[in-house]
Design an enzyme around this catalytic site. Structure first.
Site, PDB file in Angstrom:
ATOM      1  N   ASP A 164       0.834  -1.208   0.000  1.00 15.05           N
ATOM      2  CA  ASP A 164       0.000   0.000   0.000  1.00 15.05           C
ATOM      3  C   ASP A 164       0.865   1.252   0.000  1.00 15.05           C
ATOM      4  OD1 ASP A 164       1.010  -0.248   2.559  1.00 15.05           O
ATOM      5  OD2 ASP A 164      -0.927  -0.343   3.559  1.00 15.05           O
ATOM      6  N   ASN A 194      -7.958   0.105  13.666  1.00 16.09           N
ATOM      7  CA  ASN A 194      -9.348  -0.090  13.229  1.00 16.09           C
ATOM      8  C   ASN A 194      -9.544  -1.444  12.537  1.00 16.09           C
ATOM      9  OD1 ASN A 194      -7.913   0.304  10.927  1.00 16.09           O
ATOM     10  ND2 ASN A 194      -9.088   2.034  10.162  1.00 16.09           N
ATOM     11  N   HIS A 204      -7.709  -2.591   9.981  1.00 17.59           N
ATOM     12  CA  HIS A 204      -7.352  -2.644   8.559  1.00 17.59           C
ATOM     13  C   HIS A 204      -6.114  -3.507   8.328  1.00 17.59           C
ATOM     14  CE1 HIS A 204      -4.592   1.241   8.435  1.00 17.59           C
ATOM     15  NE2 HIS A 204      -3.957   0.207   8.955  1.00 17.59           N
ATOM     16  N   GLU A 214      -9.819  -0.672   4.508  1.00 10.67           N
ATOM     17  CA  GLU A 214     -10.441  -0.024   5.663  1.00 10.67           C
ATOM     18  C   GLU A 214     -11.773  -0.690   6.027  1.00 10.67           C
ATOM     19  OE1 GLU A 214      -8.389   1.639   7.075  1.00 10.67           O
ATOM     20  OE2 GLU A 214      -7.811   3.521   6.176  1.00 10.67           O
TER      21      GLU A 214
HETATM   22  C1  F6R Z   1       1.538  -0.282   6.329  1.00 13.54           C
HETATM   23  C2  F6R Z   1       0.221  -0.925   6.400  1.00 13.54           C
HETATM   24  C3  F6R Z   1      -0.685  -0.735   7.576  1.00 13.54           C
HETATM   25  C4  F6R Z   1       0.001  -1.116   8.879  1.00 13.54           C
HETATM   26  C5  F6R Z   1      -0.937  -0.980  10.072  1.00 13.54           C
HETATM   27  C6  F6R Z   1      -0.222  -1.193  11.387  1.00 13.54           C
HETATM   28  O1  F6R Z   1       2.157  -0.611   5.100  1.00 13.54           O
HETATM   29  O2  F6R Z   1      -0.158  -1.585   5.477  1.00 13.54           O
HETATM   30  O3  F6R Z   1      -1.841  -1.511   7.386  1.00 13.54           O
HETATM   31  O4  F6R Z   1       0.479  -2.422   8.808  1.00 13.54           O
HETATM   32  O5  F6R Z   1      -1.531   0.280  10.073  1.00 13.54           O
HETATM   33  O6  F6R Z   1       0.759  -0.216  11.536  1.00 13.54           O
HETATM   34  P1  F6R Z   1       1.842  -0.252  12.707  1.00 13.54           P
HETATM   35  O7  F6R Z   1       2.682  -1.458  12.471  1.00 13.54           O
HETATM   36  O8  F6R Z   1       2.625   1.023  12.533  1.00 13.54           O
HETATM   37  O9  F6R Z   1       1.080  -0.333  13.974  1.00 13.54           O
END
Ligand code: F6R
Length: 247
Positions: free
Chosen positions: A68, A137, A139, A144
């Site tokens: 992403d 959340n 995701h 989302e």
């Molecule tokens: C980042 C991504 C997001 C994160 C998620 C958790 O490339 O795809 O889905 O994996 O938001 O983020 P952290 O690890 O910073 O808590």
């Protein structure tokens, strides 16, 4: 089938997650990998690059796919997913640019970027391994809450929680409105899926993702339907799970 592995520390979890990637690449040197950015995988990538050097694992034919990216954020910005992976994986492993297949989140037409990515994944037939973190959340990638799980790569309006939490990656307040992401359908079809989570702040959402019925409102819950999935948690992230109550 989804397996849940709980480790005493985030370090141990990272080491084991890195081990799974190393094992795959040792057996399939031209594997197609899709690895997330974010804070959680930092240690995993440190273990991965360390072990790769120590054991002389050849990553030169691995194909690296973007999970992403924030739409409108250039790869030079330290908060971009590309920048993170470049710093933690591509540079240490000296990855050749021709093996990196990332969304261009600065493209005039980001939908075309999705089509290009979908075509590439079709051509490879599937991703061999996808490693994701989980958002507060629920995701995965930028899928989302409420997302249509049948979608392939797509552009999405970011949830307000993602917009807020995402500020942690940037040195200054940044407008984060849209994301470009692989879809849940591509996650489900990957040969192996790994979801990693560490820390008590993730305990509640992890419980929802793995112990409650699959729901589009908790996109990570789709991992329950994966044929070969590993949920790797440190003790704190596993803190709310029922399996812990039996201990
Ligand atoms: C980042 C991504 C997001 C994160 C998620 C958790 O490339 O795809 O889905 O994996 O938001 O983020 P952290 O690890 O910073 O808590």
């Amino acid at each position: 089938m989804m397996q849940i592995d709980i480790f005493e520390s985030a370090e141990k979890m990272a080491y084991e997650a890195a081990g799974k990637i190393i094992d795959l690449v040792s057996h399939k040197p031209n594997a197609v990998l899709c690895l997330a950015g974010g804070e959680t995988p930092r240690l995993t990538y440190q273990c991965l690059t360390g072990e790769a050097k120590k054991r002389n694992i050849d990553f030169s034919s691995v194909q690296w796919v973007s999970l992403d990216e924030w739409v409108g954020i250039p790869p030079s910005n330290a908060g971009s997913c590309y920048h993170f992976l470049q710093q933690h994986l591509f540079n240490p492993l000296a990855v050749h640019p021709s093996n990196i297949h990332f969304f261009d989140a600065m493209a005039a037409n980001v939908s075309t970027e999705c089509e290009k990515m979908n075509a590439k994944i079709k051509q490879w037939q599937r991703l061999d391994l996808i490693l994701v973190g989980i958002g507060m959340n629920g995701h995965i990638g930028f899928n989302e809450p409420g997302v249509d799980a049948t979608l392939p790569a797509h552009v999405i309006e970011l949830d307000s929680i993602t917009q807020q939490v995402g500020q942690k990656y940037f040195t200054e307040n940044t407008h984060l409105q849209k994301g470009i992401t692989l879809g849940i359908s591509q996650f489900i079809q990957a040969g192996m899926a790994i979801l990693i989570a560490a820390g008590a702040s993730k305990a509640g959402i992890i419980k929802k993702a793995v112990e409650e019925p699959v729901s589009k409102w908790v996109p990570a819950s789709h991992i329950q339907a994966h044929a070969n999935a590993w949920v790797m948690l440190d003790a704190a992230a596993a803190g709310a799970l029922k399996i812990n109550e039996k201990r």
